[in-house]
Design a protein around this motif. Structure first.
Motif, short mmCIF file in Angstrom:
data_model
loop_
_atom_site.label_atom_id
_atom_site.label_comp_id
_atom_site.label_asym_id
_atom_site.label_seq_id
_atom_site.Cartn_x
_atom_site.Cartn_y
_atom_site.Cartn_z
N GLN A 110 40.54 53.25 51.88
CA GLN A 110 39.09 53.17 52.13
C GLN A 110 38.33 52.81 50.85
OE1 GLN A 110 37.40 56.43 54.37
NE2 GLN A 110 35.43 56.23 53.33
N GLN A 111 38.70 53.43 49.74
CA GLN A 111 38.03 53.12 48.48
C GLN A 111 38.29 51.68 48.06
OE1 GLN A 111 35.90 55.19 47.01
NE2 GLN A 111 36.29 56.61 48.69
N HIS A 115 35.39 48.83 47.62
CA HIS A 115 35.29 48.04 46.40
C HIS A 115 35.38 46.56 46.71
CE1 HIS A 115 35.90 48.26 41.84
NE2 HIS A 115 35.73 46.97 42.12
N THR A 116 36.23 46.20 47.68
CA THR A 116 36.36 44.79 48.07
C THR A 116 35.04 44.26 48.60
OG1 THR A 116 38.70 45.10 48.59
CG2 THR A 116 37.59 43.19 49.58
N ILE A 117 34.39 45.03 49.48
CA ILE A 117 33.11 44.59 50.06
C ILE A 117 32.06 44.41 48.98
CG2 ILE A 117 31.22 45.30 51.57
CD1 ILE A 117 33.35 46.70 53.31
N ILE A 118 31.96 45.38 48.07
CA ILE A 118 30.97 45.28 46.99
C ILE A 118 31.25 44.05 46.13
CG2 ILE A 118 30.14 46.40 44.90
CD1 ILE A 118 30.66 49.08 46.27
N LEU A 122 28.95 40.64 45.44
CA LEU A 122 28.62 40.14 44.11
C LEU A 122 29.06 38.70 43.95
CD1 LEU A 122 29.63 43.25 41.92
CD2 LEU A 122 27.31 42.48 42.49
N ALA A 123 30.23 38.38 44.51
CA ALA A 123 30.71 36.99 44.42
C ALA A 123 29.80 36.04 45.19
CB ALA A 123 32.14 36.91 44.95
N ARG A 124 29.35 36.47 46.38
CA ARG A 124 28.44 35.63 47.16
C ARG A 124 27.15 35.37 46.39
NH1 ARG A 124 26.36 37.98 52.77
NH2 ARG A 124 25.38 39.42 51.27
N GLU A 140 39.14 39.36 41.96
CA GLU A 140 39.14 40.83 41.96
C GLU A 140 39.08 41.39 43.37
OE1 GLU A 140 36.38 44.55 40.31
OE2 GLU A 140 36.00 42.50 39.62
N ALA A 141 38.23 40.78 44.23
CA ALA A 141 38.13 41.23 45.62
C ALA A 141 39.46 41.04 46.34
CB ALA A 141 37.01 40.48 46.33
N LEU A 142 40.10 39.90 46.11
CA LEU A 142 41.39 39.64 46.75
C LEU A 142 42.44 40.65 46.30
CD1 LEU A 142 43.21 37.87 48.51
CD2 LEU A 142 43.60 36.40 46.50
N ASP A 143 42.41 40.99 45.01
CA ASP A 143 43.36 41.97 44.48
C ASP A 143 43.17 43.33 45.15
OD1 ASP A 143 45.36 42.92 42.49
OD2 ASP A 143 43.66 44.12 41.83
N HIS A 144 41.92 43.77 45.29
CA HIS A 144 41.67 45.06 45.94
C HIS A 144 42.06 45.02 47.42
CE1 HIS A 144 39.83 47.49 42.82
NE2 HIS A 144 39.15 46.42 42.40
N ALA A 145 41.82 43.90 48.09
CA ALA A 145 42.20 43.78 49.50
C ALA A 145 43.71 43.86 49.67
CB ALA A 145 41.66 42.47 50.08
#
Length: 285
Positions: A110-111, A115-118, A122-124, A140-145
């Motif tokens: 969940q965390q 973090h991925t959504i946040i 930011l990327a958008r 970074e988002a891909l890594d967290h996903a």
């Protein structure tokens, strides 16, 4: 018997000491086993009536029936108490597992997803503003996903592994054996079984191999599974130090899980080394 004068043995000596003249004895047999004896004696000169033996025998049958009924009620009460205790342990284990899943989801995947959504937001914003750090934010988002996916996969593995649901008991046991720190020989000669049977058998092997790895100090182990007379028999053997306790929490939990399917767990672990855990699970139809 109609006199103790010529009789021998401690019972005869006691009869003479008490002044007994004649006696009738009848065994008390409960469920085809000798439970005791009923004896009627007389000190009078006249022998006991000729029908005393048959009357005592009839009365003894009533006594045996009463004893049998009492023992049956006691056994039923004990079975009910054990069933209640087993159900309580299953409920407690289920609650503990549910709390573990909730905790792992909250603290892990969940965390990561939050973090991925946040990071994606930011990327958008960075893309819209044509900022240079947008690709790094996407990475970074891909890594967290990916980490969240891995944690969810690991969590699901702890509930019911995909290798078991997809490949059956043989594949599940092979996967467990491959992760052991000691060599494990496997011989699973069964096809696909009911899901509940496969899951129960899998967890028997998983818990037992975990005990082997943690406590047995074994050099090797072996797992077999086959169907005999309509019953799945799973056995896990090791050459460790022995002394496994059937009343340990893990093995008690396995016994409870097996009891749901009318199965039984047997543990043979002499103090001089080695252990054999056997689980029998009846197969319906």
């Amino acid at each position: 018997m109609h006199g103790y004068e010529n009789a021998s043995g401690p019972a005869a000596a006691l009869g003479r000491e008490l002044g007994l003249r004649s006696s009738v004895g009848t065994p008390i047999v409960v469920d085809q086993r000798l439970w005791g004896v009923m004896i009627v004696s007389s000190k009078g000169d006249r022998p006991l009536p000729v029908d005393t033996e048959s009357r005592i025998a009839a009365f003894t049958e009533l006594v045996a029936t009463a004893i049998s009924n009492t023992e049956a009620r006691e056994e039923l009460a004990a079975s009910r108490e054990e069933l209640a205790a087993s159900r309580a342990r299953i409920v407690a284990a289920t609650d503990d597992e549910r709390r573990r899943v909730v905790r792992d989801l909250h603290d892990g995947a969940q965390q990561r997803l939050v973090h991925t959504i946040i990071t994606l937001k930011l990327a958008r914003r960075a893309f819209q503003s044509e900022e240079a750090d947008a690709p790094a934010l996407l990475t970074e988002a891909l890594d967290h996903a990916e980490q969240a996916t891995a944690e969810l996969r690991e969590l699901a593995h702890g509930i019911l592994p995909a290798v078991l649901t997809g490949g059956g008991l043989r594949a599940g046991v092979d996967a467990l054996a491959s992760r052991m720190p000691v060599p494990v020989q496997t011989d699973v000669s069964v096809g696909r079984l009911a899901a509940a049977v496969e899951a129960t058998a899998y967890f028997v092997v998983a818990e037992t191999l975990t005990n082997v790895a943690k406590h047995a100090r074994a050099q090797c182990a072996a797992v077999t599974a086959r169907v005999e007379d309509g019953t799945l028999r799973v056995q896990v053997r090791d050459d460790g130090i022995g002394g496994a306790r059937p009343d340990g929490s893990g093995l008690v939990g396995l016994a409870d899980r097996l009891a749901v399917l009318d199965g039984r767990l047997r543990v043979e672990s002499p103090a001089d080394g080695g252990a054999l855990v056997t689980a029998d699970i009846p197969l319906a139809g």
